[in-house]
Design a protein around this motif. Structure first.
Motif, short mmCIF file in Angstrom:
data_model
loop_
_atom_site.label_atom_id
_atom_site.label_comp_id
_atom_site.label_asym_id
_atom_site.label_seq_id
_atom_site.Cartn_x
_atom_site.Cartn_y
_atom_site.Cartn_z
N THR A 194 0.83 -1.20 0.00
CA THR A 194 0.00 0.00 0.00
C THR A 194 0.87 1.25 0.00
N LEU A 195 1.91 1.21 0.80
CA LEU A 195 2.83 2.35 0.88
C LEU A 195 3.52 2.60 -0.46
N ARG A 196 3.97 1.53 -1.12
CA ARG A 196 4.62 1.69 -2.42
C ARG A 196 3.67 2.27 -3.46
N ALA A 197 2.39 1.91 -3.35
CA ALA A 197 1.40 2.39 -4.32
C ALA A 197 1.02 3.85 -4.08
N ASP A 198 1.30 4.37 -2.90
CA ASP A 198 0.95 5.75 -2.56
C ASP A 198 2.02 6.69 -3.11
N ASN A 245 8.79 11.19 4.29
CA ASN A 245 7.62 10.60 4.93
C ASN A 245 7.50 9.11 4.63
N ARG A 246 7.85 8.73 3.41
CA ARG A 246 7.80 7.32 3.01
C ARG A 246 8.78 6.50 3.85
N ARG A 247 10.00 7.02 4.02
CA ARG A 247 11.00 6.31 4.83
C ARG A 247 10.53 6.18 6.28
N ALA A 248 9.94 7.23 6.80
CA ALA A 248 9.45 7.20 8.18
C ALA A 248 8.35 6.15 8.32
N LYS A 249 7.46 6.05 7.34
CA LYS A 249 6.39 5.06 7.40
C LYS A 249 6.95 3.65 7.28
N ILE A 250 7.95 3.46 6.43
CA ILE A 250 8.58 2.15 6.30
C ILE A 250 9.18 1.73 7.64
N GLN A 251 9.90 2.65 8.27
CA GLN A 251 10.50 2.34 9.56
C GLN A 251 9.43 2.02 10.59
N SER A 252 8.35 2.74 10.58
CA SER A 252 7.26 2.51 11.52
C SER A 252 6.63 1.13 11.31
N ILE A 253 6.39 0.77 10.07
CA ILE A 253 5.82 -0.55 9.76
C ILE A 253 6.77 -1.65 10.22
N MET A 254 8.05 -1.49 9.94
CA MET A 254 9.03 -2.51 10.34
C MET A 254 9.10 -2.63 11.86
N GLN A 255 9.17 -1.50 12.55
CA GLN A 255 9.26 -1.53 14.01
C GLN A 255 8.01 -2.15 14.63
N ASP A 256 6.86 -1.84 14.07
CA ASP A 256 5.61 -2.39 14.58
C ASP A 256 5.60 -3.92 14.42
N SER A 257 5.96 -4.40 13.25
CA SER A 257 5.94 -5.85 13.03
C SER A 257 7.00 -6.56 13.89
N GLU A 258 8.15 -5.93 14.04
CA GLU A 258 9.19 -6.52 14.89
C GLU A 258 8.72 -6.60 16.34
N ALA A 259 8.04 -5.57 16.82
CA ALA A 259 7.53 -5.57 18.20
C ALA A 259 6.47 -6.66 18.38
N LYS A 260 5.60 -6.81 17.38
CA LYS A 260 4.57 -7.84 17.47
C LYS A 260 5.19 -9.24 17.47
#
Length: 138
Positions: free
Chosen positions: A81-85, A92-107
């Motif tokens: 979804t992020l790539r399609a946006d 902002n894209r890099r920040a969202k990528i980092q956020s997605i990665m950190q969230d999945s790693e925490a889960k």
């Protein structure tokens, strides 16, 4: 050796996401008419294979692998979804990528026992170190 391979795989995932973010921005600037498939130079790893691979490397139970797989599926969907946006600025894209990665790693980490958490953290540190040593633009 196997830990190094995991670090490379995880690093490749993060790098691929960041590279796609940059590629998408460059392609948008050059031509807004290219399809998403034309801008996708990397191969995405199957979440089921990723979960199984983590299971082997971290000594996870079948239940843990089954719980990790939906996390990886969700991360993959969020990245797509992020790539399609195309409206996001690179920063902002890099920040969202980092956020997605950190969230999945925490889960994922929440599902692990103490020993597995240590191994997982080691894998992530190696991935980050590998990513930091790569030249920009790759």
């Amino acid at each position: 050796m196997n830990t190094k391979r995991i670090a490379i795989v995880l690093g490749a995932l993060l790098s691929a996401g960041m590279a796609m973010a940059q590629t998408g921005d460059q392609a948008q600037a050059q031509s807004g008419s290219q399809s998403t498939q034309e801008m996708k130079p990397h191969r995405q790893m199957d979440p089921a294979k990723q979960a199984k691979h983590l299971g082997k490397k971290l000594g996870l139970s079948r239940d843990q692998v089954a719980q990790i797989q939906p996390i990886l599926v969700d991360r993959r969907q969020q990245m797509q979804t992020l790539r399609a946006d195309t409206s996001l600025a690179p920063q902002n894209r890099r920040a969202k990528i980092q956020s997605i990665m950190q969230d999945s790693e925490a889960k994922i980490e929440a599902l692990l026992n103490d020993t597995q958490k240590q191994q997982f953290e080691q894998m992530l540190q190696e991935r980050r170190a590998h990513h930091e040593t790569r030249p920009q633009g790759l």
